[in-house]
Design a protein around this motif. Structure first.
Motif, PDB file in Angstrom:
ATOM      1  N   THR A  71      57.866  45.917  54.580  1.00 54.41           N
ATOM      2  CA  THR A  71      58.448  46.982  55.382  1.00 54.41           C
ATOM      3  C   THR A  71      59.976  46.937  55.333  1.00 54.41           C
ATOM      4  N   SER A  72      60.589  47.848  56.097  1.00 57.03           N
ATOM      5  CA  SER A  72      62.054  47.897  56.176  1.00 57.03           C
ATOM      6  C   SER A  72      62.608  46.863  57.144  1.00 57.03           C
ATOM      7  N   GLY A 117      65.280  44.387  55.760  1.00 55.86           N
ATOM      8  CA  GLY A 117      66.586  45.005  55.569  1.00 55.86           C
ATOM      9  C   GLY A 117      67.312  45.228  56.880  1.00 55.86           C
ATOM     10  N   GLU A 118      66.552  45.593  57.915  1.00 53.94           N
ATOM     11  CA  GLU A 118      67.159  45.810  59.232  1.00 53.94           C
ATOM     12  C   GLU A 118      67.696  44.498  59.794  1.00 53.94           C
ATOM     13  N   ARG A 172      73.456  51.405  51.733  1.00 58.45           N
ATOM     14  CA  ARG A 172      72.256  51.676  50.960  1.00 58.45           C
ATOM     15  C   ARG A 172      72.086  50.687  49.821  1.00 58.45           C
ATOM     16  N   TYR A 178      69.202  48.267  50.089  1.00 61.43           N
ATOM     17  CA  TYR A 178      67.919  48.940  49.875  1.00 61.43           C
ATOM     18  C   TYR A 178      67.692  49.205  48.395  1.00 61.43           C
ATOM     19  N   HIS A 188      64.709  47.575  45.753  1.00 60.79           N
ATOM     20  CA  HIS A 188      63.727  48.361  45.019  1.00 60.79           C
ATOM     21  C   HIS A 188      63.932  48.297  43.513  1.00 60.79           C
ATOM     22  N   HIS A 218      60.225  53.774  57.107  1.00 60.10           N
ATOM     23  CA  HIS A 218      60.365  53.425  55.699  1.00 60.10           C
ATOM     24  C   HIS A 218      61.796  52.998  55.371  1.00 60.10           C
ATOM     25  N   ALA A 219      61.920  52.055  54.461  1.00 61.18           N
ATOM     26  CA  ALA A 219      63.233  51.561  54.027  1.00 61.18           C
ATOM     27  C   ALA A 219      64.087  52.719  53.508  1.00 61.18           C
ATOM     28  N   LYS A 269      58.939  58.604  57.548  1.00 60.02           N
ATOM     29  CA  LYS A 269      59.938  58.605  56.481  1.00 60.02           C
ATOM     30  C   LYS A 269      60.533  59.998  56.364  1.00 60.02           C
TER      31      LYS A 269
END
Length: 435
Positions: free
Chosen positions: A38-39, A42-43, A77, A80, A84, A215-216, A417
């Motif tokens: 999940t995101s 990143g958070e 960004r 992220y 990916h 969503h990321a 998202k």
């Protein structure tokens, strides 16, 4: 503006979530991310970067000069994109930082308590209950782990796992299945999860955390100038509008919302059922926003307002959202974490503000998705008028960000998202961001 309402009763205090003792879910942050990707990670990285920047800012000037390469903008960004472009192997493991593990513990305490205390009134919205038996169904990540001491082969398959919760196979969403582990998302009461985990040593479970439903990249996306909903006065001030800008103005900004599995006792069957559910969700979100707005007032100011009886027991949105509820004091020394402040400000300037993002809600358009497993929430319908009032419309990024946060807190929601400008891609969005 929020008007005063008729047929009201005054209430002295507004309910907020009361946190109890954390439950032992048996799932670590690394395990959670390995299964769901999940995101959340990143958070947490953004929060940790913000925590470090606060420490550096408080350091003496001579010491600060030694850290010239510290990150100053935590909402990037690039993290992220890097994740990916070079994703981690699902089978690889990595140690979460001390900061992240501490945040995870706090978030799990929040999530378990939300699962045990949020109920739906028979004829009303979401409220807080002290009785876990009255709590609303909640989405959980449930996993079996083979090879554990005391593992019971009777819960080896997805069918066996789901049957433990008195559900059918189609009531669950299988997210991973391997020789060593099977994981399913189920919408079930917290008390039932606790009973099954205690009675089956090979079974582990955690509530599905709200921030993990987003969503990321979604928040960075909707905060960008290229995605933001066009505002009629801004368009007019630009004078002659280029073809690219005009095209960007006309594609619909959409939030894609997926429902938790088994919603409505086996899923929704008709469009009318879906629309009733969505209308109820929007009402829940606006009620929580109003409670948050009233709670933000000082006592003298609040005494001048009357509150609908239906709002008694309704939690504030900022109490329902995990980051603004459980991680307010995540930084050592009590200093504000910039990422938490970002979320808190988004709620305060969005749905929990006096304008309540009223224009955004007034023009929302719902498009059911195939199978009624979710819906598209159109913020600027192509056949509707452009927003006339910036602050309360979807053109205000705080309204969109707070709406996403609110959707993620709702027990009906599995994921949220934002759509991308498909036919132009990021090319046009990047050009607009440089204007």
């Amino acid at each position: 503006m929020r008007p005063e309402k008729s047929n009201l009763v005054a209430i002295a205090a507004l309910s907020a979530l009361q946190f109890a003792t954390a439950e032992e879910g048996g799932v670590t942050l690394s395990d959670f991310q390995r299964v769901l990707r999940t995101s959340l990670e990143g958070e947490l990285e953004k929060m940790e970067a913000g925590s470090r920047s606060v420490v550096h800012d408080e350091a003496p000037a001579a010491e600060r000069e030694m850290h010239t390469k510290r990150r100053s903008n935590v909402r990037r960004r690039i993290a992220y994109q890097a994740e990916h472009e070079h994703p981690r192997s699902v089978s690889s493991s990595h140690d979460a930082s001390v900061f992240a593990e501490h945040a995870w513990d706090q978030l799990m305490r929040y999530a378990w308590n939300a699962a045990r205390t949020i109920q739906r009134k028979e004829r009303g919205g979401l409220t807080v209950t002290p009785n876990p038996d009255e709590a609303h169904l909640f989405p959980f990540l449930v996993c079996t782990r083979r090879g554990q001491d005391g593992y019971d082969n009777s819960v080896g398959s997805v069918e066996d796992m789901v049957a433990l919760f008195d559900k059918q196979y189609y009531d669950g969403l299988t997210v991973s299945s391997s020789r060593d582990e099977t994981c399913v998302i189920l919408t079930v009461p917290a008390w039932q999860v606790q009973e099954n985990v205690e009675g089956n040593p090979g079974l582990v479970a955690v509530p599905l955390l709200d921030i993990a439903k987003i969503h990321a990249g979604t928040i960075d996306e909707v905060s960008s100038q290229g995605w933001s909903v066009p505002f009629v006065e801004q368009m007019a001030e630009q004078g002659s509008i280029s073809n690219e800008t005009e095209a960007i103005a006309h594609w619909e900004r959409i939030l894609v919302v997926d429902f938790v599995p088994g919603l409505g006792g086996g899923g929704l069957k008709e469009e009318s059922e879906l629309l009733d559910v969505v209308n109820g969700m929007m009402g829940d979100i606006q009620d929580m926003g109003e409670v948050g707005w009233l709670r933000s007032m000082d006592k003298a100011e609040a005494e001048g307002y009357l509150v609908e009886e239906s709002l008694v027991g309704v939690p504030a949105l900022s109490d329902m959202f995990s980051l603004t509820s459980s991680l307010v004091n995540i930084n050592s020394g009590g200093s504000d974490n910039p990422r938490i402040k970002f979320w808190r400000d988004a709620l305060k300037r969005g749905i929990e503000s006096e304008h309540a993002c009223s224009e955004m809600f007034s023009v929302l358009f719902v498009k059911p998705r195939a199978g009624y497993y979710g819906y598209d929430l159109v913020l600027n319908p192509a056949d509707g008028p452009p927003p006339q009032e910036y602050e309360s419309s979807a053109a205000n990024p705080a309204c969109v960000t707070s709406l996403i946060a609110a959707l993620s807190t709702h027990p009906y929601v599995l994921s949220v998202k934002a759509n991308f400008p498909i036919y132009h891609g990021w090319n046009v969005a990047q050009k607009l961001d440089t204007l």
